[in-house]
Design a protein around this motif. Structure first.
Motif, short mmCIF file in Angstrom:
data_model
loop_
_atom_site.label_atom_id
_atom_site.label_comp_id
_atom_site.label_asym_id
_atom_site.label_seq_id
_atom_site.Cartn_x
_atom_site.Cartn_y
_atom_site.Cartn_z
N LEU B 38 0.84 -1.20 0.00
CA LEU B 38 0.00 0.00 0.00
C LEU B 38 0.87 1.25 0.00
CD1 LEU B 38 -3.00 1.17 0.63
CD2 LEU B 38 -2.10 1.42 2.91
N LEU B 39 1.93 1.19 0.81
CA LEU B 39 2.88 2.29 0.86
C LEU B 39 3.44 2.57 -0.53
CD1 LEU B 39 4.42 3.63 3.52
CD2 LEU B 39 6.33 2.46 2.48
N GLY B 40 3.78 1.50 -1.26
CA GLY B 40 4.34 1.67 -2.59
C GLY B 40 3.36 2.33 -3.54
N THR B 41 2.13 1.79 -3.61
CA THR B 41 1.15 2.33 -4.56
C THR B 41 0.77 3.76 -4.21
OG1 THR B 41 0.17 0.19 -4.09
CG2 THR B 41 -0.69 1.37 -5.96
N SER B 42 0.49 4.00 -2.90
CA SER B 42 0.12 5.37 -2.52
C SER B 42 1.27 6.32 -2.75
CB SER B 42 -0.28 5.42 -1.04
OG SER B 42 -1.17 4.41 -0.73
N GLY B 43 2.48 5.84 -2.47
CA GLY B 43 3.65 6.68 -2.67
C GLY B 43 3.76 7.13 -4.13
N ILE B 44 3.48 6.20 -5.04
CA ILE B 44 3.52 6.56 -6.46
C ILE B 44 2.43 7.58 -6.78
CG2 ILE B 44 3.17 5.63 -8.77
CD1 ILE B 44 4.50 3.04 -7.64
N GLY B 45 1.24 7.40 -6.17
CA GLY B 45 0.17 8.36 -6.36
C GLY B 45 0.60 9.75 -5.90
N VAL B 46 1.23 9.80 -4.71
CA VAL B 46 1.69 11.08 -4.17
C VAL B 46 2.71 11.72 -5.11
CG1 VAL B 46 3.00 12.14 -2.31
CG2 VAL B 46 1.24 10.47 -1.77
N LEU B 47 3.65 10.90 -5.60
CA LEU B 47 4.69 11.44 -6.49
C LEU B 47 4.09 11.94 -7.80
CD1 LEU B 47 7.48 8.82 -5.84
CD2 LEU B 47 7.59 11.25 -5.31
N ALA B 48 3.08 11.20 -8.31
CA ALA B 48 2.44 11.62 -9.56
C ALA B 48 1.77 12.98 -9.39
CB ALA B 48 1.41 10.58 -10.01
N LEU B 49 1.27 13.25 -8.17
CA LEU B 49 0.64 14.55 -7.92
C LEU B 49 1.68 15.65 -7.68
CD1 LEU B 49 -2.20 13.37 -5.55
CD2 LEU B 49 -2.50 14.39 -7.80
N LEU B 50 2.75 15.29 -6.98
CA LEU B 50 3.76 16.30 -6.64
C LEU B 50 4.58 16.72 -7.85
CD1 LEU B 50 5.14 15.28 -3.13
CD2 LEU B 50 3.46 17.02 -3.72
N ALA B 51 4.78 15.79 -8.79
CA ALA B 51 5.61 16.13 -9.96
C ALA B 51 5.10 17.38 -10.68
CB ALA B 51 5.70 14.93 -10.91
N PRO B 52 3.80 17.46 -11.05
CA PRO B 52 3.33 18.71 -11.66
C PRO B 52 3.21 19.86 -10.64
CG PRO B 52 1.53 17.14 -11.50
CD PRO B 52 2.76 16.42 -11.07
N ALA B 53 2.83 19.54 -9.40
CA ALA B 53 2.60 20.61 -8.43
C ALA B 53 3.90 21.35 -8.11
CB ALA B 53 2.01 20.03 -7.15
N LEU B 54 5.02 20.62 -8.00
CA LEU B 54 6.29 21.26 -7.69
C LEU B 54 7.10 21.56 -8.94
CD1 LEU B 54 7.37 18.99 -4.69
CD2 LEU B 54 6.07 21.11 -4.61
N GLY B 55 6.58 21.10 -10.10
CA GLY B 55 7.31 21.33 -11.34
C GLY B 55 8.60 20.53 -11.44
N VAL B 56 8.60 19.31 -10.86
CA VAL B 56 9.77 18.44 -10.94
C VAL B 56 9.38 17.13 -11.62
CG1 VAL B 56 11.66 17.40 -9.64
CG2 VAL B 56 10.49 19.40 -8.72
N PRO B 57 9.42 17.09 -12.96
CA PRO B 57 8.98 15.87 -13.67
C PRO B 57 9.80 14.64 -13.29
CG PRO B 57 9.35 17.69 -15.19
CD PRO B 57 9.87 18.13 -13.87
N ALA B 58 11.04 14.86 -12.81
CA ALA B 58 11.91 13.73 -12.48
C ALA B 58 11.35 12.89 -11.34
CB ALA B 58 13.31 14.22 -12.12
N LEU B 59 10.39 13.44 -10.59
CA LEU B 59 9.77 12.65 -9.52
C LEU B 59 9.11 11.39 -10.09
CD1 LEU B 59 8.14 15.28 -7.14
CD2 LEU B 59 10.15 13.87 -6.76
N MET B 60 8.73 11.47 -11.38
CA MET B 60 8.13 10.29 -12.02
C MET B 60 9.14 9.15 -12.09
SD MET B 60 5.16 10.43 -12.48
CE MET B 60 3.87 9.42 -13.07
N ASP B 61 10.43 9.48 -12.24
CA ASP B 61 11.45 8.44 -12.25
C ASP B 61 11.58 7.81 -10.87
OD1 ASP B 61 12.05 8.90 -14.94
OD2 ASP B 61 13.33 10.59 -14.41
N VAL B 62 11.42 8.64 -9.83
CA VAL B 62 11.44 8.11 -8.47
C VAL B 62 10.28 7.12 -8.30
CG1 VAL B 62 11.32 8.70 -6.04
CG2 VAL B 62 12.44 10.26 -7.63
N ALA B 63 9.12 7.50 -8.85
CA ALA B 63 7.95 6.63 -8.77
C ALA B 63 8.23 5.29 -9.44
CB ALA B 63 6.74 7.31 -9.42
N LEU B 64 8.94 5.36 -10.54
CA LEU B 64 9.29 4.14 -11.28
C LEU B 64 10.13 3.20 -10.41
CD1 LEU B 64 8.80 3.23 -14.20
CD2 LEU B 64 11.10 3.99 -14.71
#
Lengths: 180, 87, 98
Positions: B38-64
Motif C-alpha cells: 500500500l505504501l508503494g502504490t500510494s507513494g507513487i500516487g503522491v509522487l504523480a501529484l507532486l511532480a506537476p505541483a512542484l514542477g519536478v517531472p523527475a519525480l516520475m522516475d522516483v515513482a518508477l
C-alpha cells in the motif's frame, strides 16, 4: 508462475530468434521503453543501445516456449473491456468496505482453465484479480483456485466470459467442456 | 490548481499513514507485507501529484523505482520458506 | 474550455483519492488476508489510474504521459502477481509464519 520446462536455447538459436519478426518486435518494444524512460536525448543511446540489445537477448533466452503472441485486434478489443471491469472491480470493493457492516461472504471456488497457452494462462490469472469480487489465489494442475468476496454470487459465468476474452486476445480457440 | 494537487497529495499521505496501522497489528508477516505494498502504490500516487505541483517531472522516475522495488520485494518475500536460514 | 479541463482533472484526482482511501479502509476493516488483498489490488490500482489520468493535463510532453502509462501497467501487473503470490503462500501454508 507457469513455465513449461525445457533446456535453455543455445546462443546461435537465440541469435537466430533475435532477427526473426518476433525478436524484432521485442527489440522495437524495448527501444520504445528506453525512449520513454530516458527521454529523447541522443547521447542517452550510448548506454541505451547496449541495454536494449542485452534486454532482448535476455528475453529470448528466458522464453523457453514458442507460443502464440497477443494479437493486435485482440488487444484493441481487450483494453476497453479491461478498463471497464477494473472500474467495476474497484467500485464494488469500495462499496463493500464503506458500508457500516462490511458486506462480504468470502469463499474459495475452483475453476478448470481451458486455455492451453502458458502465457495466456498467466494473463488470465492476473486478469481474474481485477474482475469484481474475484482474486486468483492459487494455480495447480490446470485448476485456478479463485477467492471470492461473495461466494454466493454466480462467478462461473464472469470467469468463463473473461477466459473467452483472453482466448480472443491470444488468438486461441477454447477446446474441451465448459465446466468448472 | 497546484494547491489542490498538494492538498490531495496530503490526503493520500494521511490515508497511507493510517494504512500503516496494519503493519503494527499484523497479525501475519503477509499482512505487514501488504501494508508495505500500500505504501508503494500510494507513494507513487503522491509522487504523480507532486511532480506537476512542484514542477519536478523527475519525480516520475522516483515513482518508477518505487514500482520496481515493490515488485521485487513481494517476489522475494513470497519465496522465503520455513527454516530456510538454518543450515 | 480550460476551466472545464481543470474541473475534469480535479474530479478524476479526487475520485482516485477516494479509491485510495477505500483501499486503506478495506485493509483495516476486512477480516482476513484474502479479502484484504481484494481491497488492496483493486481499489489502489483504480485509484492510481484515475490520479494519473487526472495528471495527464499537466504533462510537459508526450513522453511523460507514456511514462505514466507504463508505470500504471507495471503497477497493475506487479500488483496482480503479488496478490496471487501472497494468496498462494497463505493457502499452501508454506511461508515462514506457519
Amino acid at each position: 508462475m507457469t513455465t513449461t520446462e525445457a533446456p535453455a536455447p543455445s546462443a546461435s538459436v537465440i541469435a537466430r530468434r533475435l532477427v526473426s519478426l518476433h525478436g524484432l518486435t521485442r527489440l522495437v518494444l524495448f527501444a520504445g521503453f528506453w525512449l520513454v524512460f530516458a527521454g529523447n536525448d541522443p547521447q542517452s543511446w550510448i548506454i541505451g543501445a547496449p541495454a536494449v540489445l542485452l534486454a532482448s537477448w535476455t528475453a529470448e533466452r528466458l522464453s523457453r516456449r514458442r507460443g502464440r503472441d497477443v494479437t493486435l485486434g485482440g488487444l484493441l478489443r481487450y483494453i476497453p473491456f479491461f478498463l471497464w471491469e477494473s472500474i467495476l472491480g474497484g467500485t464494488d470493493v469500495a462499496k463493500r468496505v464503506m458500508r457500516p457492516e462490511v458486506d462480504i461472504a468470502p469463499g474459495l471456488i475452483e475453476y478448470k482453465i481451458r486455455l492451453t497457452e502458458p502465457g495466456a494462462r498467466v494473463f488470465f490469472l492476473d486478469s481474474i484479480s481485477l474482475l469484481p469480487g474475484t482474486l486468483s489465489a492459487d494455480y495447480r494442475d490446470g485448476i485456478a483456485y479463485v477467492h471470492a468476496l461473495d461466494a454466493d454470487e454466480d462467478l462461473l459465468d464472469p470467469l468463463r466470459r473473461l477466459e473467452l476474452r483472453v482466448a480472443d486476445l491470444f488468438g486461441e480457440r477454447l477446446g474441451g467442456e465448459p465446466d468448472a | 490548481m497546484h494547491e489542490i494537487l498538494i492538498a490531495v497529495a496530503i490526503i493520500l499521505l494521511i490515508s497511507m499513514s493510517v494504512g500503516l496501522i496494519r503493519i503494527v497489528i499484523g497479525p501475519t508477516p503477509a499482512d505487514r507485507m501488504m501494508a508495505a505494498q500500500l505504501l508503494g502504490t500510494s507513494g507513487i500516487g503522491v509522487l504523480a501529484l507532486l511532480a506537476p505541483a512542484l514542477g519536478v517531472p523527475a519525480l516520475m522516475d522516483v515513482a518508477l523505482i518505487f514500482a520496481l522495488l515493490a515488485a521485487v520485494s513481494v517476489a522475494a518475500f513470497t519465496r522465503r520458506r520455513v527454516g530456510q536460514d538454518r543450515p | 474550455m480550460n476551466i472545464l479541463l481543470d474541473l475534469l482533472s480535479v474530479l478524476l484526482i479526487l475520485a482516485g483519492a477516494f479509491f485510495f482511501i477505500a483501499g486503506t479502509v478495506g485493509l483495516l476493516r476486512l477480516p482476513d488476508l484474502f479479502t484484504r488483498l481484494h481491497a488492496l489490488t483493486k481499489a489502489d490500482n483504480l485509484g492510481l489510474g484515475l490520479i494519473m489520468l487526472g495528471c495527464v493535463r499537466f504533462a510537459p510532453d508526450g513522453l511523460y504521459i507514456a511514462k505514466m502509462l507504463l508505470l500504471w501497467l507495471l503497477i497493475m501487473a506487479s500488483g496482480a502477481t503479488a496478490s496471487h503470490l501472497i494468496a498462494k503462500r497463505a493457502l499452501r501454508g508454506d511461508g515462514e509464519d506457519y
